[in-house]
Scaffold this motif. Structure first.
Motif, PDB file in Angstrom:
ATOM      1  N   MET A   1       3.066   4.845  -8.035  1.00  0.00           N
ATOM      2  CA  MET A   1       3.554   4.775  -6.668  1.00  0.00           C
ATOM      3  C   MET A   1       3.246   3.392  -6.092  1.00  0.00           C
ATOM      4  O   MET A   1       2.121   2.933  -6.156  1.00  0.00           O
ATOM      5  CB  MET A   1       2.883   5.866  -5.819  1.00  0.00           C
ATOM      6  CG  MET A   1       3.292   5.801  -4.363  1.00  0.00           C
ATOM      7  SD  MET A   1       2.496   7.025  -3.297  1.00  0.00           S
ATOM      8  CE  MET A   1       3.230   8.525  -3.895  1.00  0.00           C
ATOM      9  N   HIS A   2       4.274   2.742  -5.552  1.00  0.00           N
ATOM     10  CA  HIS A   2       4.100   1.415  -4.961  1.00  0.00           C
ATOM     11  C   HIS A   2       3.566   1.538  -3.536  1.00  0.00           C
ATOM     12  O   HIS A   2       3.940   2.454  -2.803  1.00  0.00           O
ATOM     13  CB  HIS A   2       5.431   0.666  -4.921  1.00  0.00           C
ATOM     14  CG  HIS A   2       5.914   0.249  -6.267  1.00  0.00           C
ATOM     15  ND1 HIS A   2       5.315  -0.752  -6.983  1.00  0.00           N
ATOM     16  CD2 HIS A   2       6.934   0.697  -7.021  1.00  0.00           C
ATOM     17  CE1 HIS A   2       5.951  -0.903  -8.127  1.00  0.00           C
ATOM     18  NE2 HIS A   2       6.933  -0.030  -8.183  1.00  0.00           N
ATOM     19  N   THR A   3       2.720   0.584  -3.161  1.00  0.00           N
ATOM     20  CA  THR A   3       2.177   0.534  -1.806  1.00  0.00           C
ATOM     21  C   THR A   3       2.887  -0.553  -1.014  1.00  0.00           C
ATOM     22  O   THR A   3       3.004  -1.690  -1.474  1.00  0.00           O
ATOM     23  CB  THR A   3       0.658   0.240  -1.840  1.00  0.00           C
ATOM     24  OG1 THR A   3       0.005   1.302  -2.535  1.00  0.00           O
ATOM     25  CG2 THR A   3       0.096   0.125  -0.433  1.00  0.00           C
ATOM     26  N   ILE A   4       3.355  -0.183   0.162  1.00  0.00           N
ATOM     27  CA  ILE A   4       4.011  -1.119   1.070  1.00  0.00           C
ATOM     28  C   ILE A   4       3.161  -1.254   2.324  1.00  0.00           C
ATOM     29  O   ILE A   4       2.768  -0.253   2.930  1.00  0.00           O
ATOM     30  CB  ILE A   4       5.425  -0.640   1.453  1.00  0.00           C
ATOM     31  CG1 ILE A   4       6.340  -0.640   0.222  1.00  0.00           C
ATOM     32  CG2 ILE A   4       6.012  -1.514   2.569  1.00  0.00           C
ATOM     33  CD1 ILE A   4       7.735  -0.097   0.472  1.00  0.00           C
TER      34      ILE A   4
ATOM     35  N   LEU B   1      10.121   5.656   4.395  1.00  0.00           N
ATOM     36  CA  LEU B   1       9.613   5.083   3.140  1.00  0.00           C
ATOM     37  C   LEU B   1       8.751   6.089   2.374  1.00  0.00           C
ATOM     38  O   LEU B   1       8.834   6.178   1.147  1.00  0.00           O
ATOM     39  CB  LEU B   1       8.812   3.808   3.422  1.00  0.00           C
ATOM     40  CG  LEU B   1       9.632   2.612   3.916  1.00  0.00           C
ATOM     41  CD1 LEU B   1       8.707   1.511   4.408  1.00  0.00           C
ATOM     42  CD2 LEU B   1      10.565   2.105   2.830  1.00  0.00           C
TER      43      LEU B   1
ATOM     44  N   ASP C   1       8.942   8.073  -1.651  1.00  0.00           N
ATOM     45  CA  ASP C   1       7.791   8.020  -2.566  1.00  0.00           C
ATOM     46  C   ASP C   1       7.041   6.693  -2.574  1.00  0.00           C
ATOM     47  O   ASP C   1       6.464   6.307  -3.591  1.00  0.00           O
ATOM     48  CB  ASP C   1       8.188   8.407  -3.998  1.00  0.00           C
ATOM     49  CG  ASP C   1       8.517   9.891  -4.091  1.00  0.00           C
ATOM     50  OD1 ASP C   1       7.873  10.675  -3.371  1.00  0.00           O
ATOM     51  OD2 ASP C   1       9.417  10.247  -4.864  1.00  0.00           O
ATOM     52  N   TYR C   2       7.027   6.011  -1.436  1.00  0.00           N
ATOM     53  CA  TYR C   2       6.170   4.834  -1.293  1.00  0.00           C
ATOM     54  C   TYR C   2       4.911   5.245  -0.536  1.00  0.00           C
ATOM     55  O   TYR C   2       4.959   6.110   0.342  1.00  0.00           O
ATOM     56  CB  TYR C   2       6.877   3.715  -0.507  1.00  0.00           C
ATOM     57  CG  TYR C   2       8.013   3.079  -1.259  1.00  0.00           C
ATOM     58  CD1 TYR C   2       7.773   2.201  -2.313  1.00  0.00           C
ATOM     59  CD2 TYR C   2       9.331   3.352  -0.922  1.00  0.00           C
ATOM     60  CE1 TYR C   2       8.826   1.620  -3.015  1.00  0.00           C
ATOM     61  CE2 TYR C   2      10.391   2.771  -1.613  1.00  0.00           C
ATOM     62  CZ  TYR C   2      10.124   1.906  -2.654  1.00  0.00           C
ATOM     63  OH  TYR C   2      11.149   1.334  -3.343  1.00  0.00           O
ATOM     64  N   ARG C   3       3.795   4.618  -0.890  1.00  0.00           N
ATOM     65  CA  ARG C   3       2.576   4.754  -0.096  1.00  0.00           C
ATOM     66  C   ARG C   3       2.677   3.665   0.971  1.00  0.00           C
ATOM     67  O   ARG C   3       2.923   2.506   0.642  1.00  0.00           O
ATOM     68  CB  ARG C   3       1.341   4.524  -0.973  1.00  0.00           C
ATOM     69  CG  ARG C   3       0.044   4.533  -0.196  1.00  0.00           C
ATOM     70  CD  ARG C   3      -1.163   4.365  -1.143  1.00  0.00           C
ATOM     71  NE  ARG C   3      -2.365   4.169  -0.366  1.00  0.00           N
ATOM     72  CZ  ARG C   3      -3.002   3.004  -0.237  1.00  0.00           C
ATOM     73  NH1 ARG C   3      -2.576   1.924  -0.872  1.00  0.00           N
ATOM     74  NH2 ARG C   3      -4.080   2.915   0.504  1.00  0.00           N
ATOM     75  N   VAL C   4       2.517   4.036   2.241  1.00  0.00           N
ATOM     76  CA  VAL C   4       2.682   3.080   3.333  1.00  0.00           C
ATOM     77  C   VAL C   4       1.374   2.924   4.086  1.00  0.00           C
ATOM     78  O   VAL C   4       0.755   3.911   4.494  1.00  0.00           O
ATOM     79  CB  VAL C   4       3.799   3.535   4.300  1.00  0.00           C
ATOM     80  CG1 VAL C   4       3.959   2.534   5.448  1.00  0.00           C
ATOM     81  CG2 VAL C   4       5.124   3.710   3.560  1.00  0.00           C
TER      82      VAL C   4
ATOM     83  N   ASP D   1       1.836  -3.806  -2.924  1.00  0.00           N
ATOM     84  CA  ASP D   1       2.863  -4.302  -3.841  1.00  0.00           C
ATOM     85  C   ASP D   1       3.930  -5.110  -3.101  1.00  0.00           C
ATOM     86  O   ASP D   1       4.611  -5.936  -3.708  1.00  0.00           O
ATOM     87  CB  ASP D   1       3.521  -3.124  -4.567  1.00  0.00           C
ATOM     88  CG  ASP D   1       2.501  -2.366  -5.405  1.00  0.00           C
ATOM     89  OD1 ASP D   1       1.952  -2.965  -6.346  1.00  0.00           O
ATOM     90  OD2 ASP D   1       2.240  -1.186  -5.091  1.00  0.00           O
TER      91      ASP D   1
ATOM     92  N   THR E   1      13.507  -2.735  -3.708  1.00  0.00           N
ATOM     93  CA  THR E   1      13.603  -2.518  -5.161  1.00  0.00           C
ATOM     94  C   THR E   1      13.721  -3.842  -5.898  1.00  0.00           C
ATOM     95  O   THR E   1      13.050  -4.067  -6.908  1.00  0.00           O
ATOM     96  CB  THR E   1      14.820  -1.604  -5.470  1.00  0.00           C
ATOM     97  OG1 THR E   1      14.619  -0.361  -4.799  1.00  0.00           O
ATOM     98  CG2 THR E   1      14.952  -1.358  -6.962  1.00  0.00           C
TER      99      THR E   1
END
Length: 123
Positions: free
Chosen positions: A1-4, A21, A25-28, A47, A116
Motif C-alpha cells: 500500500m502506497h502512502t500519500i 484516496l 487503497d492509498y494510506r493517507v 511515497d 499512478t
C-alpha cells in the motif's frame, strides 16, 4: 500500500480528497500547512506528496523547494495542487521542483492517473 502525504489547509478539500484516496487503497497522512508537510515528510517518508500551493505558515512553493533540497526527501514525487490554473503558476510550481501539477477543483480520475505515473517513475 502506497502512502500519500496530502498537504492542504482547507478542511473540506482535505476530507473529501483523503476519503477518495483511501477508497482507492492509498494510506493517507495529512498536514494543514507547508511546515507541517515538511515535518511529516521527514518523519513518514511517504511515497508521494500532494501539495496545495496556497498554504499558511509556509506556502507550497517554498515547501517544495525545501523538500527538493533535502537529500533524504528529494526523491519523493510532489504533485502541486492549486486553484490557480494560469500557465505562470504551473511554471512557478515546476521551477520550485514539483514533479507534476493539477488544478482544483480536483478531477479524481485525472489526478489518479498522475499519481499512478509518478509512483511508477519512482519505481
Amino acid at each position: 500500500m502506497h502512502t500519500i502525504l496530502l498537504v492542504e489547509d482547507n478542511e473540506m478539500n482535505r476530507d473529501m480528497l483523503s476519503r477518495r484516496l483511501i477508497r482507492k487503497d492509498y494510506r493517507v497522512i495529512m498536514a494543514e500547512d507547508g511546515q507541517q508537510g515538511i515535518d511529516l515528510a521527514a518523519q513518514e517518508h511517504p511515497d508521494l506528496i500532494l501539495m496545495d500551493l496556497s498554504l499558511p505558515v509556509l506556502d507550497g512553493w517554498e515547501a517544495i523547494r525545501i523538500l527538493k533540497q533535502s537529500p533524504e526527501l528529494r526523491g519523493i514525487p510532489v504533485i502541486a495542487l492549486t486553484a490557480h490554473a494560469m500557465i505562470s503558476d504551473q511554471e512557478k510550481a515546476f521551477a520550485a521542483g514539483c514533479d507534476d501539477f493539477d488544478t482544483k477543483p480536483i478531477d479524481l480520475s485525472r489526478l489518479l492517473e498522475k499519481i499512478t505515473a509518478a509512483l511508477a517513475m519512482r519505481g
